[in-house]
Design an enzyme around this catalytic site. Structure first.
Site, PDB file in Angstrom:
ATOM      1  N   TYR A 256      32.738  36.068   6.130  1.00  0.00           N
ATOM      2  CA  TYR A 256      33.430  36.979   5.216  1.00  0.00           C
ATOM      3  C   TYR A 256      33.769  36.248   3.922  1.00  0.00           C
ATOM      4  CZ  TYR A 256      37.055  39.844   3.096  1.00  0.00           C
ATOM      5  OH  TYR A 256      37.806  40.571   2.193  1.00  0.00           O
TER       6      TYR A 256
ATOM      7  N   ILE B 263      36.540  40.760  -3.833  1.00  0.00           N
ATOM      8  CA  ILE B 263      37.315  41.221  -2.670  1.00  0.00           C
ATOM      9  C   ILE B 263      37.249  42.748  -2.583  1.00  0.00           C
ATOM     10  CG2 ILE B 263      39.663  41.548  -1.803  1.00  0.00           C
ATOM     11  CD1 ILE B 263      38.911  38.808  -1.139  1.00  0.00           C
TER      12      ILE B 263
ATOM     13  N   VAL C 243      33.687  43.889  -1.497  1.00  0.00           N
ATOM     14  CA  VAL C 243      33.373  43.657  -0.088  1.00  0.00           C
ATOM     15  C   VAL C 243      34.179  44.588   0.807  1.00  0.00           C
ATOM     16  CG1 VAL C 243      33.527  41.977   1.798  1.00  0.00           C
ATOM     17  CG2 VAL C 243      32.616  41.275  -0.436  1.00  0.00           C
ATOM     18  N   GLU C 244      35.436  44.837   0.444  1.00  0.00           N
ATOM     19  CA  GLU C 244      36.300  45.659   1.289  1.00  0.00           C
ATOM     20  C   GLU C 244      35.890  47.132   1.289  1.00  0.00           C
ATOM     21  OE1 GLU C 244      38.776  45.003   3.404  1.00  0.00           O
ATOM     22  OE2 GLU C 244      38.444  42.857   3.135  1.00  0.00           O
ATOM     23  N   THR C 245      35.699  47.724   0.120  1.00  0.00           N
ATOM     24  CA  THR C 245      35.507  49.183   0.085  1.00  0.00           C
ATOM     25  C   THR C 245      34.425  49.653  -0.885  1.00  0.00           C
ATOM     26  OG1 THR C 245      37.238  49.441  -1.610  1.00  0.00           O
ATOM     27  CG2 THR C 245      37.922  49.640   0.706  1.00  0.00           C
TER      28      THR C 245
END
Length: 344
Positions: free
Chosen positions: A322, A124, A127-129
């Site tokens: 996603y 997570i 993928v986010e940052t």
């Protein structure tokens, strides 16, 4: 052509108009009725000081770029074989491996406390940052105010997030102008909206504060807390590959997703799992599951049975691609946990 005197007069008139517009812009988030109503709520319901709120809203700026980004033309869905390299490619696996190893104790503690596997938590964040590389540089209070008061389509949602940001700032003894993030107001390595920050972020390093920018333990624990709070099922799968379903089942797909129904119904209809995960246990036969399709570069499709934990991941981003990309990165990172670090 204007005579010189007329030109000067026109220039003065234009300058005066600009001053009026500038003055109005400066007061955008101070004197408007909807802003006044929000401030009254904060005073009445949460005990904010009215004068302090006036001073805060006098400093908030409208960000035209935020509205432009929210209104960017909707493009055709990106094919899976193009989508996943963009979201999990590059150096994410390397950075994720390093982050896992450097913070192994925090990952193990979070997995024990919340039941969310280490590799899913790490994926997570990746993928986010990209493990903190891209967290956004918009001043969050400006972005949220702009969307709360000048973006009617989702004004109610962003109005609530603006309230949560002001409450969060007070709870953390910070200025609301201290928070930076995405153009939509998501913050820190996990990209939490203010409401999620207040509800799910945790002080996992026990230093009496929650920091989603600089504390790996807080970041790891908070992602696990979010997933657990949204229904993560300890020990159950996220998604498992299946053989190509029947034409009747494929006909039910809408945008790459088939309706959820009891697991036993899909199995009775001939859906066959082609690779089971030794680390997880299938849920009960009456558990609600779904089927998704993902397109390959050669034009064919791959099919996956998706479980409750897949839908929990979509609470971060309501997209099958996603959630699939998170699982793809998580699956790759899982191998890191069973391999010794290379000697330096």
């Amino acid at each position: 052509m204007l005579r010189p005197s007329s030109a000067i007069a026109a220039a003065l008139a234009l300058a005066a108009q600009c001053l009026v517009v500038s003055s109005a812009a400066a007061q955008d988030f101070r004197d408007r009725p909807e802003v006044t109503a929000l401030k009254a709520e904060l005073v009445a319901e949460h005990g904010f000081d009215a004068a302090a709120l006036d001073a805060t809203f006098a400093r908030i700026k409208r960000l035209d770029r935020v509205v432009a980004l929210m209104d960017a033309p909707i493009k055709a869905p990106t094919p899976w074989h193009i989508y996943w390299p963009r979201h999990i490619g590059g150096d994410r696996l390397q950075r994720g491996s390093e982050f896992l190893r450097a913070n192994r104790a925090s990952f193990e503690s979070a997995a024990h406390a919340y039941g969310v596997p280490e590799h899913v938590i790490a994926a997570i964040i990746g993928v986010e940052t990209v493990y903190g590389r891209i967290t956004g540089n918009f001043r969050v209070v400006d972005a949220l105010a702009t969307l709360a008061f000048d973006y009617p389509r989702r004004a109610d949602f962003f109005r609530g997030e603006l309230k949560d940001l002001l409450l969060l700032a007070r709870e953390q003894n910070k200025s609301p102008f201290d928070f930076t993030g995405s153009f939509a107001g998501a913050m820190g390595w996990p990209q939490f909206m203010p409401g999620s920050y207040r509800r799910w972020a945790v002080d996992f390093d026990n230093d009496q504060k929650i920091d989603l920018w600089n504390s790996p333990a807080d970041i790891i624990g908070s992602v696990a807390s979010f997933l657990s709070g949204h229904g993560w099922q300890r020990g159950e799968p996220v998604m498992l590959p299946v053989a190509k379903p029947s034409a009747e089942i494929i006909a039910t797909f809408d945008g790459g997703l088939a309706p959820r129904k009891p697991l036993k119904d899909y199995l009775a209809a001939g859906v066959r799992i082609t690779a089971k995960d030794s680390d997880v246990t299938l849920p009960a036969d009456d558990a609600q599951v779904g089927l998704i399709s993902l397109d390959r570069a050669d034009g064919s499709d791959e099919y996956w049975l998706v479980f409750e934990n897949f839908y929990v991941i979509t609470r971060y981003n309501r997209s099958r691609m996603y959630a699939s990309s998170v699982w793809s990165l998580a699956y790759a990172l899982r191998g890191v946990l069973t391999k010794p670090a290379k000697a330096s």
